[in-house]
Design a protein around this motif. Sequence first.
Motif, PDB file in Angstrom:
ATOM      1  N   GLU A 154      41.292  30.627  35.907  1.00 25.14           N
ATOM      2  CA  GLU A 154      42.515  31.180  36.379  1.00 25.14           C
ATOM      3  C   GLU A 154      42.385  32.613  36.500  1.00 25.14           C
ATOM      4  OE1 GLU A 154      46.981  31.924  34.962  1.00 25.14           O
ATOM      5  OE2 GLU A 154      45.559  31.378  33.591  1.00 25.14           O
ATOM      6  N   GLY A 155      42.450  33.317  37.578  1.00 20.35           N
ATOM      7  CA  GLY A 155      42.398  34.723  37.682  1.00 20.35           C
ATOM      8  C   GLY A 155      41.125  35.466  37.905  1.00 20.35           C
ATOM      9  N   LYS A 156      40.003  34.355  37.911  1.00 15.84           N
ATOM     10  CA  LYS A 156      38.834  35.050  37.999  1.00 15.84           C
ATOM     11  C   LYS A 156      38.275  34.650  39.270  1.00 15.84           C
ATOM     12  CE  LYS A 156      37.337  35.001  33.224  1.00 15.84           C
ATOM     13  NZ  LYS A 156      37.689  36.617  32.755  1.00 15.84           N
ATOM     14  N   GLY A 157      37.751  35.606  40.396  1.00 12.70           N
ATOM     15  CA  GLY A 157      37.091  35.300  41.403  1.00 12.70           C
ATOM     16  C   GLY A 157      35.820  34.490  41.448  1.00 12.70           C
ATOM     17  N   GLN A 158      35.104  34.952  40.234  1.00  7.81           N
ATOM     18  CA  GLN A 158      33.643  34.426  40.210  1.00  7.81           C
ATOM     19  C   GLN A 158      33.708  33.177  39.200  1.00  7.81           C
ATOM     20  OE1 GLN A 158      34.038  37.763  40.498  1.00  7.81           O
ATOM     21  NE2 GLN A 158      32.338  38.555  41.621  1.00  7.81           N
ATOM     22  N   ARG A 159      32.615  32.460  39.590  1.00  7.33           N
ATOM     23  CA  ARG A 159      32.429  31.247  38.860  1.00  7.33           C
ATOM     24  C   ARG A 159      31.860  31.677  37.384  1.00  7.33           C
ATOM     25  NH1 ARG A 159      30.782  29.638  43.906  1.00  7.33           N
ATOM     26  NH2 ARG A 159      30.929  27.788  44.510  1.00  7.33           N
ATOM     27  N   VAL A 160      32.352  30.774  36.734  1.00  8.92           N
ATOM     28  CA  VAL A 160      32.084  31.131  35.270  1.00  8.92           C
ATOM     29  C   VAL A 160      30.989  29.983  34.714  1.00  8.92           C
ATOM     30  CG1 VAL A 160      33.139  31.275  32.843  1.00  8.92           C
ATOM     31  CG2 VAL A 160      34.415  32.548  34.866  1.00  8.92           C
ATOM     32  N   MET A 161      30.252  30.541  33.880  1.00  9.28           N
ATOM     33  CA  MET A 161      29.175  29.534  33.404  1.00  9.28           C
ATOM     34  C   MET A 161      29.362  29.151  31.809  1.00  9.28           C
ATOM     35  SD  MET A 161      25.028  29.881  33.270  1.00  9.28           S
ATOM     36  CE  MET A 161      24.984  31.082  31.911  1.00  9.28           C
TER      37      MET A 161
ATOM     38  N   GLU B 241      29.282  29.690  24.981  1.00 10.38           N
ATOM     39  CA  GLU B 241      29.379  31.083  25.523  1.00 10.38           C
ATOM     40  C   GLU B 241      29.751  30.706  27.030  1.00 10.38           C
ATOM     41  OE1 GLU B 241      25.875  34.369  25.806  1.00 10.38           O
ATOM     42  OE2 GLU B 241      25.576  32.725  26.950  1.00 10.38           O
ATOM     43  N   LEU B 242      30.860  31.523  27.270  1.00 11.56           N
ATOM     44  CA  LEU B 242      31.419  31.373  28.613  1.00 11.56           C
ATOM     45  C   LEU B 242      30.975  32.888  29.352  1.00 11.56           C
ATOM     46  CD1 LEU B 242      35.087  30.169  27.880  1.00 11.56           C
ATOM     47  CD2 LEU B 242      33.323  29.085  29.382  1.00 11.56           C
ATOM     48  N   GLU B 243      30.359  32.784  30.328  1.00 18.06           N
ATOM     49  CA  GLU B 243      29.865  33.882  31.078  1.00 18.06           C
ATOM     50  C   GLU B 243      30.214  33.805  32.585  1.00 18.06           C
ATOM     51  OE1 GLU B 243      25.991  36.705  31.410  1.00 18.06           O
ATOM     52  OE2 GLU B 243      25.626  34.774  30.322  1.00 18.06           O
ATOM     53  N   GLU B 244      31.039  34.940  32.903  1.00 16.05           N
ATOM     54  CA  GLU B 244      31.140  35.309  34.466  1.00 16.05           C
ATOM     55  C   GLU B 244      30.056  35.335  35.260  1.00 16.05           C
ATOM     56  OE1 GLU B 244      34.474  37.811  36.813  1.00 16.05           O
ATOM     57  OE2 GLU B 244      34.666  37.436  34.772  1.00 16.05           O
ATOM     58  N   THR B 245      29.563  34.763  36.054  1.00 14.48           N
ATOM     59  CA  THR B 245      28.519  34.773  36.886  1.00 14.48           C
ATOM     60  C   THR B 245      28.925  35.763  38.168  1.00 14.48           C
ATOM     61  OG1 THR B 245      28.949  33.253  38.929  1.00 14.48           O
ATOM     62  CG2 THR B 245      28.157  32.326  36.621  1.00 14.48           C
ATOM     63  N   PRO B 246      27.547  36.165  38.862  1.00 17.39           N
ATOM     64  CA  PRO B 246      27.834  37.147  40.026  1.00 17.39           C
ATOM     65  C   PRO B 246      28.475  36.433  41.171  1.00 17.39           C
ATOM     66  CG  PRO B 246      25.652  37.114  39.299  1.00 17.39           C
ATOM     67  CD  PRO B 246      26.470  36.082  38.651  1.00 17.39           C
ATOM     68  N   GLU B 247      28.729  34.942  41.313  1.00 15.05           N
ATOM     69  CA  GLU B 247      28.766  34.222  42.342  1.00 15.05           C
ATOM     70  C   GLU B 247      30.317  34.007  42.440  1.00 15.05           C
ATOM     71  OE1 GLU B 247      27.397  30.211  44.534  1.00 15.05           O
ATOM     72  OE2 GLU B 247      25.784  31.319  42.933  1.00 15.05           O
ATOM     73  N   ALA B 248      31.024  34.386  43.382  1.00 21.29           N
ATOM     74  CA  ALA B 248      32.126  34.252  44.042  1.00 21.29           C
ATOM     75  C   ALA B 248      32.659  32.963  44.568  1.00 21.29           C
ATOM     76  CB  ALA B 248      32.927  35.547  44.698  1.00 21.29           C
ATOM     77  N   TRP B 249      33.812  32.498  44.251  1.00 22.47           N
ATOM     78  CA  TRP B 249      34.407  31.221  45.034  1.00 22.47           C
ATOM     79  C   TRP B 249      34.708  31.848  46.342  1.00 22.47           C
ATOM     80  CZ3 TRP B 249      33.970  26.592  42.794  1.00 22.47           C
ATOM     81  CH2 TRP B 249      33.806  26.674  41.450  1.00 22.47           C
ATOM     82  N   GLY B 250      34.247  31.002  47.576  1.00 21.00           N
ATOM     83  CA  GLY B 250      34.569  31.309  48.839  1.00 21.00           C
ATOM     84  C   GLY B 250      36.111  31.133  48.936  1.00 21.00           C
ATOM     85  N   GLN B 251      36.569  31.816  50.097  1.00 19.56           N
ATOM     86  CA  GLN B 251      38.136  31.888  50.418  1.00 19.56           C
ATOM     87  C   GLN B 251      38.559  30.507  50.591  1.00 19.56           C
ATOM     88  OE1 GLN B 251      40.316  34.291  51.463  1.00 19.56           O
ATOM     89  NE2 GLN B 251      39.116  35.787  50.353  1.00 19.56           N
TER      90      GLN B 251
END
Length: 366
Positions: free
Chosen positions: A304-311, A320-330
């Motif tokens: 929730e609230g994160k535009g990027q995929r989280v690994m 470990e939860l880490e935000e990736t550089p890859e955003a979810w598409g519109q």
Amino acid sequence: MDEEDCPELVPIEKTTDGPSSQIPVTIITGYLGAGKTTLLNYILTEQHSKRIAVILNEFGEGSALEKSLAVSQAGELYEEWLELRNGCLCCSVKDNGLKAIENLMEKKGKFDYILLETTGLADPGAVASMFWVDAELGSDVYLDGIVTVIDAKYTMQQLTEEKPDGLVNEATRQVALADLLIINKTDLVSEQELRKVRDTVGSINGLVRILETQKARVDLSQVLDLHSFDIKDVTRLSEKLQLVKSTHPHLDKSILTVTVEMPGDVSEDRLNLFIQDLLWEKNLKNKEGSPMHVIRLKGILSIEGKGQRVMLQGVHELYELEETPEAWGQEEPRVNRLVFIGRYLDRDILRAQFTTTLLNKEDSKT
Ligand SMILES: Nc1nc2c(ncn2[C@@H]2O[C@H](COP(=O)(O)OP(=O)(O)OP(=O)(O)O)[C@@H](O)[C@H]2O)c(=O)[nH]1
Ligand SMILES: [Zn+2]
């Protein structure tokens, strides 16, 4: 809070600017005599353009390097590093290799890859965890992957070995944690026996890539730079997780792989609680009442609230939860995919429990 029950572990915050400035470490594990040293000797003597530092747990009989290294054999622990003709470095240690890595870092600049052999009875998860928790080490090196070598002839026997305390045996643990599995000594088995081995290890670890070898002759590019724990190649991880299927046990009480896929956003707080219940408190049980025991956990999440995929990455009790550089598409549907490898896992119960982390319409209003 009861300190006994609650391990002092917290999700790790990355302090460095990613793996680029760090040296990758590959852990080479596998049961006694499976061919770990053979693999490392092969890599050391093969011509390649890499400068690899190899840490052997100790030299076996008839090792190609034994003679030259006997010179530097001082005490229990070889502190001396041998520089080989092809630019590799080598040393042998009797304890766990972390001290050796620390010493090795003094030679920084002389190598760009580290291979670490564990002893045959080691739990690679414990070794892997140290890279996560040892902040000092973690800033110099990063864990690239766990490679498990198994003996085609004896692996079935090793996987079914009963531990007196009912714990998961070492061989199974090593297979469960592998990012790459090398089935070695294929010369000693028939095609039929080999297929059985392949099916069995695949039923334990649904995520693992499998290679088959004689004398551990592998293509180096298949062993190194796997990026199994970092966010370098999120697209590939996402695709891979989509292909992983839940497995059926082949062996009694065996470890298996369970996948859960659910669309929607999850609440980060509830997700942490779900993972901690599972990994730390161990209060999720299967239908027979046995506590689920997760050895390896991997996932891509939509938080929730994160535009990027989280690994999500987990080994034993560490995650470990880490935000990736890859955003979810519109237009792209946001979906969560998790892969659990462990014992007494029940897919329905895991699914039901994971549902509690999902946000419903009520949540989004507040
Ligand atoms: N037949 C056969 N023997 C092999 C093969 N690969 C390795 N070996 C032999 O298996 C034995 C054990 O190999 P190692 O590489 O020392 O195994 P290891 O996993 O390092 O062993 P430990 O460190 O003692 O746990 C050696 O005698 C190797 O020569 C293979 O593909 N086929
Ligand atoms: Zn060895």
